[in-house]
Design a protein around this motif. Structure first.
Motif, PDB file in Angstrom:
ATOM      1  N   ILE A  61      10.943  28.527  80.109  1.00  0.00           N
ATOM      2  CA  ILE A  61       9.493  28.570  80.322  1.00  0.00           C
ATOM      3  C   ILE A  61       9.159  28.031  81.713  1.00  0.00           C
ATOM      4  CG2 ILE A  61       7.270  27.596  79.588  1.00  0.00           C
ATOM      5  CD1 ILE A  61       8.345  27.595  76.709  1.00  0.00           C
ATOM      6  N   MET A 117       2.000  31.761  71.133  1.00  0.00           N
ATOM      7  CA  MET A 117       2.968  31.147  72.060  1.00  0.00           C
ATOM      8  C   MET A 117       3.863  32.208  72.694  1.00  0.00           C
ATOM      9  SD  MET A 117       4.144  27.518  70.353  1.00  0.00           S
ATOM     10  CE  MET A 117       4.638  28.169  68.755  1.00  0.00           C
ATOM     11  N   ALA A 120       2.079  34.021  75.527  1.00  0.00           N
ATOM     12  CA  ALA A 120       1.420  33.158  76.524  1.00  0.00           C
ATOM     13  C   ALA A 120       1.729  33.613  77.953  1.00  0.00           C
ATOM     14  CB  ALA A 120       1.846  31.713  76.330  1.00  0.00           C
ATOM     15  N   TYR A 123       0.000  28.106  81.278  1.00  0.00           N
ATOM     16  CA  TYR A 123       0.158  26.816  80.597  1.00  0.00           C
ATOM     17  C   TYR A 123      -0.957  26.611  79.569  1.00  0.00           C
ATOM     18  CZ  TYR A 123       0.954  21.788  80.001  1.00  0.00           C
ATOM     19  OH  TYR A 123       1.212  20.544  79.475  1.00  0.00           O
ATOM     20  N   LEU A 126      -0.399  28.814  76.528  1.00  0.00           N
ATOM     21  CA  LEU A 126       0.686  28.246  75.730  1.00  0.00           C
ATOM     22  C   LEU A 126       0.180  27.050  74.913  1.00  0.00           C
ATOM     23  CD1 LEU A 126       3.747  28.433  75.151  1.00  0.00           C
ATOM     24  CD2 LEU A 126       4.114  26.859  77.058  1.00  0.00           C
ATOM     25  N   ARG A 192      10.008  34.150  75.325  1.00  0.00           N
ATOM     26  CA  ARG A 192       8.943  34.746  74.499  1.00  0.00           C
ATOM     27  C   ARG A 192       9.500  35.150  73.130  1.00  0.00           C
ATOM     28  NH1 ARG A 192       4.559  35.447  77.631  1.00  0.00           N
ATOM     29  NH2 ARG A 192       4.891  35.588  79.885  1.00  0.00           N
TER      30      ARG A 192
END
Length: 530
Positions: A61, A117, A120, A123, A126, A192
């Motif tokens: 991430i 999530m 996303a 930030y 997420l 992801r």
């Protein structure tokens, strides 16, 4: 003779088929109760998967979404604080719509969070996904142990109520495996899939839960005695035990003993009104002792650093000298495998050895492991070249720490806190324990990087070892053994705090006298019949 002793009081009616409920067969697991507990506890996979997958996903991430170290530790640990909202609402929700539909509700919320999530793009996006998933986790964490404790017969309650912790560990292992499996994909896709695939278990869980019965205690609180009786007949070790359990629940719910209709009226106060006052504002000594033990065991479970090890395993192994991402993930998979194996061992020991011996020996092993890990990391940090033995010490002590945690502290926290509360306080009391668990977990996991920056990574584990020493002293002093006690007997055992041993001796003496009188009565009856 054992048959007569056990059933002598209430076996007068000749229609009771005693041979079919022979006590020597009691150790055999009740398969129906086992299946119900298994299905309910599967919701705990959701939390475990999220913890496990985030430990590795964060590596990738950060390559896609820019974040500082502080933002990293916040995104890792914030789900625990978000889950507070779920656990706070779960007590009242489960009293309102039932334990079963609350489990389905938890799965639906986590499903949405996992998808958010996975998709996303920033930030903030997420963080929204973490918020939604956290609500679902809070519901799942609170309701699974409560349902299982209410379904399980006393003979195997420890075994069955440890299932949620088993599935948390299984979820963690799945998360670690997912990390390694999807790490081969392009960076922007791999993480992801790691996060989004977490939506799949929640679908299967929601479908599986539809096959479960409702909790017999919740059914009684709704006045549905007929349904509760049928569930108890299936989940008890004998018809006699089923009747005793129903009588205990009716008494706790305020239903007169003579009321045996399928549907009866129940006093309204048992739907949540006045519970918080009785729990917090005007608790009896017994309730105060129970609350202290439940909240205390949840606090120490997390304050001793388990989430720092599980969430930051790749980081710990990196500091120990393992530099490649894939090697860190492989070592982390070993952590998940060790936790899962030892939690399975613990489930078979809970009802044989007892809660206290397992808990105290578990915490003692954790203390030794944390000190060893602190020493190993400190040596590696201050060495100018790679020391293989120090790296091996770090890896072995991480594995021994999670093994000792899983053999006692992990499952017993959930078993103990779910079995000690009186019926009308159980849902809210357990939600308070879960709230403490999640707050402490959130604080520990959201401060680990800052903590080791301040006092070194070795120093952080020395600090956790100190907390574990305090935990051992607290458990030894205040937590009585609950093995084999019925749920409605617990209030008698608590209330004297550190003097609980004398209460337990008096309780055991009283039981021996009652058994002796029953045996004498049976002997007299046999002689009269002759």
């Amino acid at each position: 003779m054992a048959d007569g002793t056990r059933y002598g009081v209430s076996s007068a009616p000749s229609q009771l088929p005693i041979p079919g409920f022979d006590p020597p067969r009691k150790p055999k697991r009740n398969k129906y109760a086992l299946a119900c507990s298994f299905l309910a506890s599967m919701t705990s996979i959701l939390l475990g998967y999220d913890i496990g997958v985030m430990s590795g996903a964060i590596i990738y991430i950060r390559k896609t979404i820019h974040m500082t170290d502080v933002q990293k530790e916040v995104i890792m640990g914030i789900l625990n604080l978000y889950s507070l909202l779920g656990s706070a609402a779960a007590g009242r929700t489960s009293d309102w719509i039932g334990r079963r539909y609350t489990i389905i509700f938890a799965g639906a919320i986590f499903f949405a969070g996992a998808l958010l999530m996975g998709f996303a793009t920033s930030y903030a996006f997420l963080m929204v996904g973490r918020f939604v998933a956290g609500i679902g986790v809070g519901y799942a964490l609170m309701i699974a142990p409560v349902y299982t404790a209410e379904v399980a017969p006393a003979s195997s309650r420890g075994f069955l109520t440890s299932f949620p912790e088993v599935f948390i560990n299984f979820g963690i292992l799945l998360g670690y495996v997912s990390n390694y499996a999807f790490s081969k994909l392009p960076t922007h896709l791999g993480w992801r899939f790691m996060l989004g695939i977490g939506a799949v278990p929640s679908v299967f869980i929601a479908i599986a839960v539809l096959a479960m019965p409702e909790s017999p205690r919740w059914l009684v609180m709704q006045g549905r005695l007929g349904e509760a009786r049928r569930v108890l007949d299936k989940t008890s070790d004998s018809t006699e035990e089923s009747k005793l359990r129903l009588a205990d629940i009716k008494e706790a719910a305020g239903i007169p003993e003579h009321c045996n209709d399928d549907i009866v009226a129940v006093p309204k106060q048992h739907h949540g009104e006045g519970v918080w006052r009785e729990l917090l504002l005007r608790p009896t000594p017994a309730v105060r002792h129970i609350l202290m033990c439940a909240v205390g065991i949840h606090f120490f479970q997390q304050a001793s650093g388990i989430d720092s090890v599980v969430l930051y395993s790749p980081e710990i192994f990196k500091r120990a000298g393992i530099t490649k991402d894939t090697e860190q993930l492989l070592a982390t998979m070993a952590v998940g495998f060790t936790k899962t194996v030892f939690i399975l061992v613990a489930t078979f020991l809970l009802d044989k050895i007892g809660r206290r011996p397992l808990l105290l020996s578990s915490v003692a092993g954790m203390i030794v492991s944390l000190v060893g890990l602190g020493i190993g990391l400190t040596i590696v940090e201050h060495s100018d070249h790679k020391l293989v033995w120090a790296v091996a010490l770090c890896i072995s002590t991480v594995l021994s720490f999670v093994a000792f945690f899983s053999i006692g502290m992990g499952p017993i926290t959930w078993v103990y806190s779910s079995e000690i509360f009186p019926l009308k306080l159980r849902a809210q009391g357990c939600s308070m324990g879960v709230a403490m668990n999640r707050v402490t977990s959130g604080v520990i996991s959201m401060t680990f990087i800052s903590l080791y920056d301040a006092i070194s990574i070795g120093g952080a584990f020395f600090l956790y070892a100190g907390v574990a020493v305090l935990a051992w002293i607290f458990f030894y002093t205040f937590l009585p053994e609950t093995q084999g006690k019925t749920l409605e007997e617990m209030e008698t055992l608590f209330g004297t705090f550190y003097k609980w041993r004398s209460t337990l001796r008096a309780l055991n003496e009283k039981k021996r006298e009652a058994d002796s009188q029953v045996q004498m009565g049976n002997t007299t009856k046999e002689q009269t019949q002759k």
